[in-house]
Design an enzyme around this catalytic site. Structure first.
Site, PDB file in Angstrom:
ATOM      1  N   SER A  27       0.957  -1.130   0.074  1.00 57.25           N
ATOM      2  CA  SER A  27       0.157  -0.016  -0.100  1.00 57.25           C
ATOM      3  C   SER A  27       0.862   1.251  -0.110  1.00 57.25           C
ATOM      4  O   SER A  27       0.308   2.297   0.100  1.00 57.25           O
ATOM      5  CB  SER A  27      -0.983  -0.105   1.171  1.00 57.25           C
ATOM      6  OG  SER A  27      -0.225  -0.034   2.507  1.00 57.25           O
ATOM      7  N   ASN A 114      -2.195  -2.104  13.392  1.00 57.70           N
ATOM      8  CA  ASN A 114      -3.800  -1.874  13.077  1.00 57.70           C
ATOM      9  C   ASN A 114      -4.182  -0.757  13.986  1.00 57.70           C
ATOM     10  O   ASN A 114      -4.892  -0.018  13.347  1.00 57.70           O
ATOM     11  CB  ASN A 114      -4.469  -3.179  13.880  1.00 57.70           C
ATOM     12  CG  ASN A 114      -4.349  -4.363  13.063  1.00 57.70           C
ATOM     13  OD1 ASN A 114      -3.674  -4.449  12.075  1.00 57.70           O
ATOM     14  ND2 ASN A 114      -4.717  -5.600  13.668  1.00 57.70           N
ATOM     15  N   THR A 159     -39.870  25.968 -10.730  1.00 59.53           N
ATOM     16  CA  THR A 159     -40.098  24.726 -10.114  1.00 59.53           C
ATOM     17  C   THR A 159     -40.338  23.699 -11.377  1.00 59.53           C
ATOM     18  O   THR A 159     -40.863  24.149 -12.396  1.00 59.53           O
ATOM     19  CB  THR A 159     -41.410  24.428  -9.325  1.00 59.53           C
ATOM     20  OG1 THR A 159     -42.577  25.072 -10.142  1.00 59.53           O
ATOM     21  CG2 THR A 159     -41.282  25.511  -8.115  1.00 59.53           C
ATOM     22  N   HIS A 160     -39.683  22.497 -11.392  1.00 59.35           N
ATOM     23  CA  HIS A 160     -39.796  21.544 -12.549  1.00 59.35           C
ATOM     24  C   HIS A 160     -39.125  22.389 -13.814  1.00 59.35           C
ATOM     25  O   HIS A 160     -39.494  21.916 -14.980  1.00 59.35           O
ATOM     26  CB  HIS A 160     -41.233  21.398 -13.070  1.00 59.35           C
ATOM     27  CG  HIS A 160     -42.009  20.808 -12.054  1.00 59.35           C
ATOM     28  ND1 HIS A 160     -42.407  19.451 -11.686  1.00 59.35           N
ATOM     29  CD2 HIS A 160     -42.928  21.436 -11.202  1.00 59.35           C
ATOM     30  CE1 HIS A 160     -43.056  19.266 -10.465  1.00 59.35           C
ATOM     31  NE2 HIS A 160     -43.430  20.492 -10.170  1.00 59.35           N
ATOM     32  N   SER A 281     -13.620  26.138 -27.935  1.00 55.35           N
ATOM     33  CA  SER A 281     -13.833  24.852 -28.697  1.00 55.35           C
ATOM     34  C   SER A 281     -12.592  24.868 -29.737  1.00 55.35           C
ATOM     35  O   SER A 281     -12.126  25.689 -29.952  1.00 55.35           O
ATOM     36  CB  SER A 281     -15.090  24.771 -29.604  1.00 55.35           C
ATOM     37  OG  SER A 281     -15.083  23.797 -30.536  1.00 55.35           O
ATOM     38  N   LYS A 287     -17.411  29.405 -29.347  1.00 50.85           N
ATOM     39  CA  LYS A 287     -17.857  28.767 -28.018  1.00 50.85           C
ATOM     40  C   LYS A 287     -17.064  29.458 -26.932  1.00 50.85           C
ATOM     41  O   LYS A 287     -15.911  29.594 -26.866  1.00 50.85           O
ATOM     42  CB  LYS A 287     -17.583  27.354 -28.306  1.00 50.85           C
ATOM     43  CG  LYS A 287     -18.282  26.669 -29.361  1.00 50.85           C
ATOM     44  CD  LYS A 287     -20.057  26.474 -28.769  1.00 50.85           C
ATOM     45  CE  LYS A 287     -20.016  25.625 -27.704  1.00 50.85           C
ATOM     46  NZ  LYS A 287     -19.658  24.050 -27.861  1.00 50.85           N
ATOM     47  N   ASN A 289     -17.259  27.680 -23.198  1.00 52.32           N
ATOM     48  CA  ASN A 289     -17.661  26.602 -22.547  1.00 52.32           C
ATOM     49  C   ASN A 289     -17.550  26.567 -20.974  1.00 52.32           C
ATOM     50  O   ASN A 289     -16.335  26.833 -20.421  1.00 52.32           O
ATOM     51  CB  ASN A 289     -17.282  25.290 -22.931  1.00 52.32           C
ATOM     52  CG  ASN A 289     -17.326  25.066 -24.423  1.00 52.32           C
ATOM     53  OD1 ASN A 289     -18.570  25.177 -25.041  1.00 52.32           O
ATOM     54  ND2 ASN A 289     -16.431  24.437 -25.112  1.00 52.32           N
ATOM     55  N   GLU A 294     -19.061  21.712 -15.472  1.00 51.75           N
ATOM     56  CA  GLU A 294     -19.167  20.392 -15.962  1.00 51.75           C
ATOM     57  C   GLU A 294     -18.333  19.285 -15.472  1.00 51.75           C
ATOM     58  O   GLU A 294     -18.732  18.484 -14.822  1.00 51.75           O
ATOM     59  CB  GLU A 294     -19.211  20.398 -17.634  1.00 51.75           C
ATOM     60  CG  GLU A 294     -20.027  21.433 -18.270  1.00 51.75           C
ATOM     61  CD  GLU A 294     -19.908  21.336 -19.959  1.00 51.75           C
ATOM     62  OE1 GLU A 294     -20.491  22.000 -20.553  1.00 51.75           O
ATOM     63  OE2 GLU A 294     -18.742  21.024 -20.316  1.00 51.75           O
ATOM     64  N   TYR A 321      -9.818  -6.223  12.761  1.00 51.28           N
ATOM     65  CA  TYR A 321      -9.022  -5.833  11.607  1.00 51.28           C
ATOM     66  C   TYR A 321      -9.190  -6.610  10.514  1.00 51.28           C
ATOM     67  O   TYR A 321      -8.780  -8.022  10.901  1.00 51.28           O
ATOM     68  CB  TYR A 321      -7.859  -5.065  11.761  1.00 51.28           C
ATOM     69  CG  TYR A 321      -7.075  -4.679  10.538  1.00 51.28           C
ATOM     70  CD1 TYR A 321      -7.489  -3.357  10.262  1.00 51.28           C
ATOM     71  CD2 TYR A 321      -6.406  -5.357   9.752  1.00 51.28           C
ATOM     72  CE1 TYR A 321      -6.830  -2.770   9.132  1.00 51.28           C
ATOM     73  CE2 TYR A 321      -5.829  -5.071   8.572  1.00 51.28           C
ATOM     74  CZ  TYR A 321      -6.014  -3.596   8.232  1.00 51.28           C
ATOM     75  OH  TYR A 321      -5.649  -3.085   7.003  1.00 51.28           O
ATOM     76  N   GLN A 326      -7.947  -2.091   3.977  1.00 49.24           N
ATOM     77  CA  GLN A 326      -6.553  -1.327   3.116  1.00 49.24           C
ATOM     78  C   GLN A 326      -7.112  -0.425   2.289  1.00 49.24           C
ATOM     79  O   GLN A 326      -6.678   0.445   1.745  1.00 49.24           O
ATOM     80  CB  GLN A 326      -5.613  -2.192   2.681  1.00 49.24           C
ATOM     81  CG  GLN A 326      -4.525  -1.622   1.927  1.00 49.24           C
ATOM     82  CD  GLN A 326      -3.451  -2.496   1.961  1.00 49.24           C
ATOM     83  OE1 GLN A 326      -2.753  -2.914   2.685  1.00 49.24           O
ATOM     84  NE2 GLN A 326      -3.108  -2.937   0.545  1.00 49.24           N
ATOM     85  N   LYS A 329      -8.245   3.513   2.091  1.00 42.52           N
ATOM     86  CA  LYS A 329      -7.480   4.958   1.710  1.00 42.52           C
ATOM     87  C   LYS A 329      -7.778   5.699   0.527  1.00 42.52           C
ATOM     88  O   LYS A 329      -7.721   6.692   0.477  1.00 42.52           O
ATOM     89  CB  LYS A 329      -6.144   4.625   2.254  1.00 42.52           C
ATOM     90  CG  LYS A 329      -5.613   4.142   3.500  1.00 42.52           C
ATOM     91  CD  LYS A 329      -4.320   3.452   3.650  1.00 42.52           C
ATOM     92  CE  LYS A 329      -4.427   2.792   5.046  1.00 42.52           C
ATOM     93  NZ  LYS A 329      -5.165   1.601   5.217  1.00 42.52           N
TER      94      LYS A 329
END
Length: 463
Positions: A27, A114, A159-160, A281, A287, A289, A294, A321, A326, A329
């Site tokens: 690890s 541990n 709303t919606h 772009s 463009k 963006n 995003e 344990y 492990q 992490k």
């Protein structure tokens, strides 16, 4: 086969482990980030061993000096992590023993990996929670700043994703201020769950040495020690709690990101992002963006995935344990780094965002956004709300057929629908009136939003 002397647990085994097992078991490639916590915890442990006269003061001095030297060299880059080491704990102890000799072998007295890793993780989570909380407080400052500039900026509320009622941009953005406040409170709760010192639990059953666990807790800034040794080494609730809190942060950032993406489109044109927080772009020169928003929206999924990983990992583990743990992490580290990175990009993006007041006002003037206020007008003059609702429903239908807004309708037409309408109907359905009259606690009226700002600032002042 000769024993592999690089493994501190090798004494029980007659031969070396397979190379494939070493790679699978290792690890160090990700838990090396715990080096500072591992060394800090080891120094506290060594000092306690000396205080309790379990090892000599001379050995304590050698161990502490050696550990401080390793920490310094790792931070400076003079010492590199050994990719062949099994984990950060064994790497540190091996280097220490190489540097100071047999005294280094006494560091692990009464301790297991541990309880050592449980300690390291708790120290790490506490440090990272403080950092993320500071970022959230910075985010709140940006949200408050935008709200203070736009107390009177009218925009459509939805709303919606359909135009519903008028609000102010300040009121809208402060909804995220409330979400962030809950995120900060949630991190405070996680800190309480994490603030428990597990060292002294050993592998699972404590130790026969006369440890002073509270002494170690005091050195490391923990408020209490774990009450049960089995739970102390196998508890990962605090890791799951942390990742859940981070998932909630990302969910809130993603919701805001979705709105930024919509608002910056040509169809909405409510905001324009600073050029520093947008991209272009490769083929379409016009463009601009909203890539930051995003990416935040997209990265939310990986943080959710990390939470699911942790819940699934822990669901079937017997005490105490197990090596499965492990896997905690990478999921934890990835979530922390993702949230930290997302906040570092979102905070200045929102701070520098240009809010287009006129366009928001224009959008709010459409879609019969003041229809509820028109119905309320009749209700306040004595007409039951359901009857008023029907009258205004018919009025909206008429406006759609004639391509009119409620403001365009003549007083004669209003009065033909209901005699309660008077000249003051036009003042009642002005957007500024619609927003300003909602001066109820938590409402969008400028006075109510100003009060909300004061309350939010007061709550934040305690952090």
């Amino acid at each position: 086969m000769p024993a592999d002397s690089n493994k501190l647990w090798q004494g029980r085994f007659a031969g070396t482990s397979a190379k494939e097992v070493d790679v699978f078991n290792s690890s160090i490639s990700f838990d090396h980030v715990l080096f500072e916590e591992d060394i800090t915890g080891s120094i506290a442990h060594a000092n306690m061993l000396g205080q309790q006269k379990i090892i000599s003061e001379e050995d304590v001095h050698s161990i502490v000096n050696g550990l401080q030297g390793i920490l310094k060299d790792l931070k400076s880059g003079e010492l590199a992590f050994d990719p062949d080491a099994e984990d950060i704990h064994m790497f540190t102890e091996s280097v220490l023993t190489e540097r100071i000799g047999d005294a280094g072998k006494k560091l692990h007295t009464g301790r297991s990996r541990n309880d050592q890793v449980a300690l390291d993780l708790r120290l790490y989570v506490k440090k990272k929670i403080i950092g993320i909380k500071e970022q959230l407080l910075q985010f709140e400052e940006v949200v408050i700043s935008q709200a203070e500039k736009h107390l009177h900026t009218i925009m459509p509320g939805y709303t919606h994703l359909q135009i519903a009622q008028p609000v102010s941009f300040a009121h809208h953005i402060l909804a995220y201020g409330q979400m962030i406040l809950r995120d900060i409170n949630r991190l405070e709760e996680v800190m309480d769950h994490t603030d428990v010192m597990p060292l002294g639990n050993g592998a699972l059953a404590g130790t026969t040495y006369p440890f002073d666990r509270q002494y170690v807790a005091d050195q490391l800034g923990f408020s209490e020690v774990s009450a049960n040794s089995l739970d102390g080494v196998s508890d990962r609730d605090f890791v799951i709690d942390t990742t859940y809190a981070l998932s909630m942060i990302m969910m809130h950032l993603s919701r805001l990101s979705e709105e930024i993406i919509l608002w910056s489109s040509q169809e909405f044109r409510f905001v324009e992002l600073n050029d520093a927080f947008a991209t272009g772009s490769s083929i379409m020169p016009q463009k601009k963006n909203p890539d930051v928003a995003e990416l935040v929206r997209g990265k939310t999924g990986r943080v959710y995935g990390n939470l699911q990983t942790l819940l699934t990992m822990m669901k079937g583990l017997p005490l105490a344990y197990n090596k499965d743990m492990q896997e905690d992490k990478e999921a934890l580290f990835d979530s922390i780094s993702t949230v930290t990175l997302a906040l570092s990009a979102m905070i200045p993006m929102i701070d520098t965002m240009n809010v287009k007041k006129e366009r928001m006002r224009e959008a709010a003037s459409k879609g019969f956004i003041n229809a509820t206020d028109c119905a309320d007008y009749l209700t306040k003059k004595g007409l039951p709300f359901r009857e008023a609702y029907g009258v205004i429903g018919g009025l909206v239908k008429y406006c759609i057929e004639k391509d009119l807004t409620l403001e365009d309708v003549s007083l004669e037409k209003y009065q033909s629908l209901n005699a309660l309408f008077e000249e003051d109907i036009f003042e009642a359905i002005k957007l500024e009136t619609c927003v300003g009259k909602r001066n109820i606690e938590g409402g969008p009226a400028p006075e109510a939003v100003a009060k909300q700002l004061r309350q939010l600032k007061r709550k934040l002042s305690r952090f």
